[in-house]
Design an enzyme around this catalytic site. Structure first.
Site, PDB file in Angstrom:
ATOM      1  N   GLU A  58     -11.922  41.248 -21.104  1.00 31.07           N
ATOM      2  CA  GLU A  58     -11.564  41.185 -19.356  1.00 31.07           C
ATOM      3  C   GLU A  58     -11.792  42.393 -18.812  1.00 31.07           C
ATOM      4  O   GLU A  58     -11.317  43.227 -17.387  1.00 31.07           O
ATOM      5  CB  GLU A  58     -10.243  41.079 -19.331  1.00 31.07           C
ATOM      6  CG  GLU A  58      -9.690  39.596 -20.134  1.00 31.07           C
ATOM      7  CD  GLU A  58      -8.431  39.109 -19.679  1.00 31.07           C
ATOM      8  OE1 GLU A  58      -7.339  39.963 -19.132  1.00 31.07           O
ATOM      9  OE2 GLU A  58      -8.200  37.884 -20.133  1.00 31.07           O
TER      10      GLU A  58
ATOM     11  N   GLU B  51      -9.861  31.134 -22.281  1.00 34.55           N
ATOM     12  CA  GLU B  51      -8.525  32.286 -22.391  1.00 34.55           C
ATOM     13  C   GLU B  51      -7.872  31.351 -21.840  1.00 34.55           C
ATOM     14  O   GLU B  51      -8.081  31.078 -20.048  1.00 34.55           O
ATOM     15  CB  GLU B  51      -8.152  33.299 -21.996  1.00 34.55           C
ATOM     16  CG  GLU B  51      -8.828  34.272 -22.861  1.00 34.55           C
ATOM     17  CD  GLU B  51      -7.727  36.031 -23.107  1.00 34.55           C
ATOM     18  OE1 GLU B  51      -6.916  36.177 -21.786  1.00 34.55           O
ATOM     19  OE2 GLU B  51      -8.687  36.398 -23.655  1.00 34.55           O
TER      20      GLU B  51
END
Ligand SMILES: *[C@@H]1O[C@H](CO)[C@@H](O)[C@H](O)[C@H]1NC(C)=O
Ligand SMILES: *[C@@H]1O[C@H](CO)[C@@H](O)[C@H](O)[C@H]1NC(C)=O
Ligand SMILES: *[C@@H]1O[C@H](CO)[C@@H](O)[C@H](O)[C@H]1NC(C)=O
Ligand SMILES: *[C@@H]1O[C@H](CO)[C@@H](O)[C@H](O)[C@H]1NC(C)=O
Ligand SMILES: *[C@@H]1O[C@H](CO)[C@@H](O)[C@H](O)[C@H]1NC(C)=O
Ligand SMILES: *[C@@H]1O[C@H](CO)[C@@H](O)[C@H](O)[C@H]1NC(C)=O
Ligand SMILES: *[C@@H]1O[C@H](CO)[C@@H](O)[C@H](O)[C@H]1NC(C)=O
Ligand SMILES: *[C@@H]1O[C@H](CO)[C@@H](O)[C@H](O)[C@H]1NC(C)=O
Ligand SMILES: *[C@@H]1O[C@H](CO)[C@@H](O)[C@H](O)[C@H]1NC(C)=O
Length: 888
Positions: free
Chosen positions: A466, A563
């Site tokens: 991320e 995710e």
């Protein structure tokens, strides 16, 4: 498109073959704190907290609020020391080295009062030349500095500009500046425990030679830890090769000659090579060709074939009578990450081909199994990873905020057919790029690739978690005029360093810089894409706790979802071990303390209330247990809806979106006993979600959903051949155990690896056809069957919220337990239709064959697979059953 045809073997993984004798320093050491007020024995490998706990000086650090109470431990400095006599004559050897396969984290190393050096990266191995200082009897000290204080000092010393985040959000209760230290980051993330533990870990298995200890040698040392194999197929001949890379430390000033013989008996392969090692030579590379006439059985992911590996021996016969032999397992498989244009959809695909076959990746994300890695036993890994394949998953993503796992983890993944998406350990932060930090990262990356690249299970490396998206949307609110500096630093770390090393060290699997990312699009846009979370490229991460999760339209029809998730509470039997009576309510201080995600407890409550009634029972403990149950029902139902949407989106493009080829929910396992997104509780107990996963990841799956008032059923197949398939759809009233009506479709061909519409009917027609049904009074169930005996699980579709369901009555469910060999049979009988039937045997380790199901027939048998010895009477005593109306 890149074609990598590579055999891989898990050779080393581990340990080291040495020329001379070695001496392990595992065992009991002395541990003392900064001012010497505490001195106690401590095991190596091991951890300060564990040493204190074992001595009775602290309680279980996971108990109640102890994570806060014991923060002083990570603020203190600790010294590990030992005195030892070497049981062989070191003078007979030209070189002696002191080895640490991992030290966590910042320590000064003193050997016989001489400072050998320091360590500052828990993710790499250390080795020191002690030839000049080693004696018969030696003393060794590791002086650990508080990692918390070290990180703070490093951050202060970085005066040019700040590198956020400085501290994690308050509710995460984590430490600050963890991006300045190469140490497990989970501890400052949503699992944030103030339990930073100084310890001596070990990655490789000791059976191969000491991971903490002394190695002696003359002539040369074969460092098996960096003995790895890669093969590449000659594009033209498409022959399998095994590429073997052995690293040496050659002491002799004269070249050392010899021969290496590589044998893979099962593949009738045996080749001998002449080698000559030069002084200080680092590596020897060998290429073993497997004859084209030999059929090589491949390694396949779970559900797609067997996990065949071949024994290989590598024998070095060197001048001076030095023979070194290693036996390892070699596997053959190829991986391709396919990014190509798709008809009718802007952007590029993002999916994996294993051995040339496109495979839908289904699974979840892995985090460290414990804050204290010395509590992660092989048995625990076995339980957790078996649970992965028992739930029909084929993939785990080892998340970049945790650790590179121990060898045993990857070995089990090889054996079980679990594909591993391996992040490098960078997550949710900006990182400094000062020279010493980057040097340390380079050593770490090279070390981990050499250690891990022989594992066929690892199918992709990913640079970070991320951080591309964090920069793009400026999570850390840096001044926009400074953004350029951070962009530059990002490229320096992940592209110019990490990527460069990966590409040169490992050509056997793809590399992406971040997750989520847009893959080649990200590269084309200068490594930070305009929208790294785009549905048209690469992978996405998706979270939304406030909208109704039963509405599939809110989910991204992306190429690959690596995710996504919802939280729930772990079962009472798990919480009970770390709490006391006053903690047992949903609004207790404990409940709040254990929740490390902002508004997590309220978000769960709100999502529950959308479709379920809150518990009515007044007894406080009952009410708490009912709340736990409802959060698990909610989580399971939410992730089912979301996953089924991804599963059925694989073969279609709708409004330019689709071709979804991966669904990895967040997250598989828990690091402690707390509410989280996990489907396995701390210790391995299955939450309701895990039983749901077993069904929604089944190889043959019917998915039901509504769009604009029409009810659809898709068939989804992960099977390898086409099957003639029939769909049975039934309507039941909530008030009766006899189905109201049922339709069986004529048989249609369910194509291998595809998803297709099998059935559609406007809901009003469906209800009318089944006289007397309304949305509130009825529920739909459906399953697939094939012309051979292959069946899907039975799935269902709710036509209204359960809180509005009419006709549901309290179900009286009774059970008879019997033993059948190693298993137990639970024969259930119900007096009424029962949604979300939950069987619980408390803390008895094991799992049921199914659980959390809709009980729509009077009788049902469920098996219990114990993980430890248990008995019928023990099970009877612990057993409880709950279904939805019990909470009313
Ligand atoms: C730990 O060591 C550091 C540096 O060596 C020192 O500054 C600090 O005061 C020590 N802390 C304790 C609690 O001894
Ligand atoms: C030594 O350190 C411990 C732990 O930090 C602390 O509780 C104790 O007061 C210290 N003792 C002295 C004499 O400074
Ligand atoms: C140890 O080895 C050295 C060198 O070979 C030798 O000189 C010495 O006598 C040996 N010591 C013992 C105790 O055997
Ligand atoms: C190490 O140094 C300390 C003081 O400098 C001394 O007291 C001790 O005897 C030395 N230990 C060894 C093993 O040389
Ligand atoms: C093999 O083929 C791939 C894709 O066609 C190409 O990128 C690669 O350069 C080729 N390798 C060799 C050694 O020719
Ligand atoms: C492969 O090696 C393992 C461990 O050394 C051994 O147990 C096994 O029998 C071998 N398999 C074959 C087919 O030789
Ligand atoms: C700080 O800036 C100076 C000058 O721009 C540079 O030489 C130095 O490497 C920078 N230090 C760090 C830690 O980035
Ligand atoms: C942003 O700029 C302002 C004013 O120039 C400065 O005070 C502040 O520290 C900067 N923030 C960061 C995070 O660098
Ligand atoms: C539930 O059913 C069992 C067996 O049929 C019966 O013995 C029991 O009394 C029933 N319990 C309730 C609460 O109705």
């Amino acid at each position: 498109m890149h074609l990598h045809l590579l055999p891989l073997l898990a050779l080393c993984g581990a340990g080291c073959v040495v020329a001379g004798p070695s001496y392990s320093l595992r065992g009991s050491w002395r541990v003392s704190n900064g001012n010497g007020s505490l001195e106690l024995p401590g095991t190596v490998p091991g951890c300060v907290h564990s040493a204190l706990y074992q001595r009775g000086l602290i309680q279980d650090p996971y108990y109640r609020f102890n994570d806060l109470r014991y923060r002083w431990i990570s603020l203190d400095n600790w010294t590990y020391s030992t005195d030892f006599k070497i049981p062989f004559n070191v003078s007979e050897w030209q070189k002696v080295r002191l080895i640490f396969e991992g030290v966590d984290t910042v320590a000064q190393i003193l050997f016989n009062n001489v400072t050998l050096g320091k360590t500052d990266n828990m993710f790499t191995g250390y080795s020191f030349d002690i030839t000049g200082v080693v004696r018969d009897v030696n003393s060794l000290q590791l002086r650990f500095q508080s990692a918390v204080q070290y990180a703070e000092r490093q951050s202060k010393a970085h005066t040019n500009y700040s590198v956020p985040p400085n501290c994690p959000p308050k509710e995460q209760k984590g430490e600050c500046h963890v991006n300045f230290i190469r140490k497990v980051k989970a501890l400052s993330n949503a699992w944030a425990l103030r339990l930073l533990c100084d310890w001596l870990p070990s990655w490789p298995k000791e059976s191969m030679g000491p991971d903490v200890g002394i190695r002696s040698y003359s002539l040369c040392l074969l460092n098996a830890c960096v003995l790895s194999f890669l093969g590449a197929v000659d594009n033209a001949s498409r022959e399998w090769n095994v590429e073997i890379e052995a690293s040496f430390d050659v002491v002799s000033s004269k070249p050392v000659g010899g021969q290496v013989t590589v044998a893979i008996p099962k593949l009738q392969t045996r080749q001998t090579f002449d080698i000559e090692l030069q002084q200080r030579q680092r590596t020897v590379k060998l290429l073993v060709k497997i004859s084209k006439d030999i059929a090589v059985e491949l390694w396949w992911p779970r559900g797609h074939g067997s996990q065949t590996g071949f024994n290989m021996t590598v024998l070095f016969v060197l001048d001076g009578g030095l023979n070194i032999e290693r036996s390892v397992k070699v596997y053959f498989r190829t991986v391709q990450l396919i990014e190509e244009s798709i008809k009718g959809s802007p952007g590029l695909s993002f999916y994996f081909k294993i051995n040339g076959l496109p495979i839908f990746l289904k699974g979840s994300n892995w985090i460290p199994a414990d804050s204290f890695q010395d509590r992660v036993t092989p048995e625990l890994l076995q339980v957790l990873l078996r649970s992965v394949v028992d739930a029909n998953m084929n993939t785990l993503r080892v998340w970049g905020g945790g650790i590179y796992e121990q060898d045993g983890f990857y070995e089990l993944c090889n054996e079980l057919g679990i594909m591993v998406w391996q992040d490098f350990m960078f997550a949710c932060a900006l990182y400094p790029v000062g020279r010493s930090f980057v040097e340390s990262v380079r050593a770490e990356v090279a070390y981990q690739i050499r250690r891990l690249k022989s594992h066929p299970s690892i199918i992709i490396w990913s640079g970070n978690n991320e951080n591309e998206v964090a920069l793009r949307v400026n999570w850390f609110h840096v001044n926009s005029s400074d953004l350029e500096t951070y962009f530059k630093d990002y490229v320096t770390l992940y592209v110019r360093n990490i990527r460069e090393i990966v590409l040169s060290e490992d050509k056997s699997r793809p590399f992406i810089v971040s997750s989520p990312t847009n893959g080649v699009k990200t590269m084309a846009e200068g490594w930070i894409s305009n929208d790294p979370n785009s549905n048209h490229y690469g992978d996405v991460h998706f979270y939304d706790y406030s909208n109704d999760c039963w509405n599939w339209k809110m989910f991204p029809k992306a190429r690959f979802v690596s995710e996504y998730g919802y939280q729930s509470w772990p079962s009472f039997s798990t919480l009970e071990k770390v709490s006391s009576k006053e903690d047992w309510s949903y609004s207790s201080g404990f409940a709040l303390h254990r929740q490390h995600h902002g508004n997590g407890n309220d978000e769960m409550l709100e999502q529950v209330q959308l479709h379920f009634r809150l518990p009515r029972r007044t007894d406080p403990l009952r009410k708490f247990k009912d709340m736990i149950y409802l959060t698990q029902v909610m989580q399971a139902q939410c992730i089912k809806t979301e996953t089924e949407f991804y599963m059925r989106s694989r073969s279609e493009i709708v409004d330019g979106q689709g071709h979804t080829m991966g669904a990895l929910y967040w997250q598989l396992n828990d690091i402690w006993q707390a509410p989280s997104w996990a489907s396995l509780e701390y210790g391995g107990k299955w939450k309701m979600l895990h039983y749901f996963a077993q069904r929604f990841f089944a190889p043959l799956l019917p998915v039901g959903f509504e769009d604009k008032g029409v009810f659809y059923v898709y068939g989804v197949s992960d099977l390898h051949r086409d099957y003639k398939t029939r769909l049975t759809v039934r309507l039941h009233t909530w008030s009766s155990l006899t189905p109201l009506c049922s339709v069986v479709t004529s048989s249609a061909v369910m194509k291998a690896g595809e998803a297709a519409i099998l059935y559609q009917e406007p809901v009003p027609d469906l209800l009318k056809r089944c006289g007397g049904c309304t949305r509130e009074s009825c529920v739909v169930s459906f399953h697939l069957s094939t012309h051979v005996d292959v069946f899907s699980p039975t799935n269902y579709h709710f036509l209204s919220s359960l809180k509005d369901a009419q006709g549901l009555v309290k179900a009286n469910i009774t059970v008879t337990i019997s033993q059948k060999g190693d298993l137990f049979v639970f024969d259930l009988r119900t007096s009424a239709v029962a949604p979300f039937v939950w069987l619980d045997v408390g803390s008895i380790p094991g799992r049921f064959s199914d659980n959390g199901f809709l009980m729509i027939k009077k009788m049902r048998s469920v098996l219990f697979y114990p993980w430890k010895l248990t008995s019928k009477s023990e099970l009877q005593q612990a057993f409880t059953v709950t279904s939805l109306t019990d909470t009313y």
